[in-house]
Design a protein around this motif. Sequence first.
Motif, PDB file in Angstrom:
ATOM      1  N   ILE A   1     -17.662  12.281 -13.491  1.00  0.00           N
ATOM      2  CA  ILE A   1     -17.655  13.304 -14.370  1.00  0.00           C
ATOM      3  C   ILE A   1     -16.856  12.590 -15.696  1.00  0.00           C
ATOM      4  N   ALA A   2     -17.371  12.243 -16.817  1.00  0.00           N
ATOM      5  CA  ALA A   2     -16.817  11.479 -17.870  1.00  0.00           C
ATOM      6  C   ALA A   2     -17.253  11.875 -19.047  1.00  0.00           C
ATOM      7  N   GLY A   3     -16.645  11.669 -20.060  1.00  0.00           N
ATOM      8  CA  GLY A   3     -16.795  11.979 -21.424  1.00  0.00           C
ATOM      9  C   GLY A   3     -16.637  13.542 -21.883  1.00  0.00           C
ATOM     10  N   VAL A   4     -15.978  14.273 -20.815  1.00  0.00           N
ATOM     11  CA  VAL A   4     -15.469  15.672 -21.294  1.00  0.00           C
ATOM     12  C   VAL A   4     -14.100  15.673 -20.950  1.00  0.00           C
ATOM     13  N   GLY A   5     -13.581  16.738 -21.527  1.00  0.00           N
ATOM     14  CA  GLY A   5     -12.127  17.147 -21.269  1.00  0.00           C
ATOM     15  C   GLY A   5     -11.921  17.543 -19.860  1.00  0.00           C
ATOM     16  N   PRO A   6     -10.533  17.731 -19.683  1.00  0.00           N
ATOM     17  CA  PRO A   6     -10.084  18.285 -18.267  1.00  0.00           C
ATOM     18  C   PRO A   6     -10.468  19.536 -17.907  1.00  0.00           C
ATOM     19  N   GLN A   7     -10.469  20.561 -18.971  1.00  0.00           N
ATOM     20  CA  GLN A   7     -11.110  22.087 -18.793  1.00  0.00           C
ATOM     21  C   GLN A   7     -12.434  21.991 -18.435  1.00  0.00           C
ATOM     22  N   THR A   8     -13.271  21.205 -18.908  1.00  0.00           N
ATOM     23  CA  THR A   8     -14.688  21.319 -18.793  1.00  0.00           C
ATOM     24  C   THR A   8     -14.970  20.434 -17.259  1.00  0.00           C
ATOM     25  N   ILE A   9     -13.940  19.586 -16.923  1.00  0.00           N
ATOM     26  CA  ILE A   9     -14.101  19.140 -15.477  1.00  0.00           C
ATOM     27  C   ILE A   9     -13.584  20.204 -14.542  1.00  0.00           C
ATOM     28  N   GLU A  10     -12.908  20.739 -14.578  1.00  0.00           N
ATOM     29  CA  GLU A  10     -12.376  21.722 -13.974  1.00  0.00           C
ATOM     30  C   GLU A  10     -13.374  22.882 -13.729  1.00  0.00           C
ATOM     31  N   CYS A  11     -13.991  23.276 -14.813  1.00  0.00           N
ATOM     32  CA  CYS A  11     -14.891  24.239 -14.710  1.00  0.00           C
ATOM     33  C   CYS A  11     -16.085  23.851 -14.020  1.00  0.00           C
ATOM     34  N   ILE A  12     -16.470  22.593 -14.125  1.00  0.00           N
ATOM     35  CA  ILE A  12     -17.542  22.178 -13.251  1.00  0.00           C
ATOM     36  C   ILE A  12     -17.297  22.179 -11.757  1.00  0.00           C
ATOM     37  N   LEU A  13     -15.874  21.733 -11.410  1.00  0.00           N
ATOM     38  CA  LEU A  13     -15.604  21.596  -9.969  1.00  0.00           C
ATOM     39  C   LEU A  13     -15.512  23.136  -9.231  1.00  0.00           C
ATOM     40  N   ASN A  14     -15.086  23.839 -10.242  1.00  0.00           N
ATOM     41  CA  ASN A  14     -14.859  25.263  -9.653  1.00  0.00           C
ATOM     42  C   ASN A  14     -16.159  26.241  -9.854  1.00  0.00           C
ATOM     43  N   ASN A  15     -17.094  25.784 -10.524  1.00  0.00           N
ATOM     44  CA  ASN A  15     -18.249  26.616 -10.523  1.00  0.00           C
ATOM     45  C   ASN A  15     -19.488  26.162  -9.877  1.00  0.00           C
ATOM     46  N   THR A  16     -19.366  25.429  -8.586  1.00  0.00           N
ATOM     47  CA  THR A  16     -20.364  24.798  -8.163  1.00  0.00           C
ATOM     48  C   THR A  16     -20.698  25.681  -6.895  1.00  0.00           C
TER      49      THR A  16
END
Length: 121
Positions: A99-114
């Motif tokens: 997961i690259a090219g996005v900010g830490p909030q987006t990464i957290e959101c992706i991981l928490n919303n799977t």
Amino acid sequence: KMKKIEPYYMIPRISSILSLTPKAGIVADVGADHGIVSAGLASFSKMVYATELSEIAAKNGVEALIKNQNLGEKISVKIGYGLGPLLSVGIDKVDTVIIAGVGPQTIECILNNTPNSDVSK
């Protein structure tokens, strides 16, 4: 016509991502965008799942690169948010997630919303 893109090994950020990725195995490139990371991963991975949020972005980005570089057997494009599209192939079969090219909030959101996954735990 596809615009000319520098080879992945010429772009320091892309080269760094690839150097940190375990060789062989099945890899997911979440938010594949232009597909350069996916193409680089395909050079040493068994299979790459490139996820993209919209069909339009996928068509203009990663799918165009796949076609241009003849990588259809190594990269499969999945449409949807974050890791969700990987549920159809079995997220447990994916060895590495990029997961690259996005900010830490987006990464957290992706991981928490799977949904239906142990990834966020």
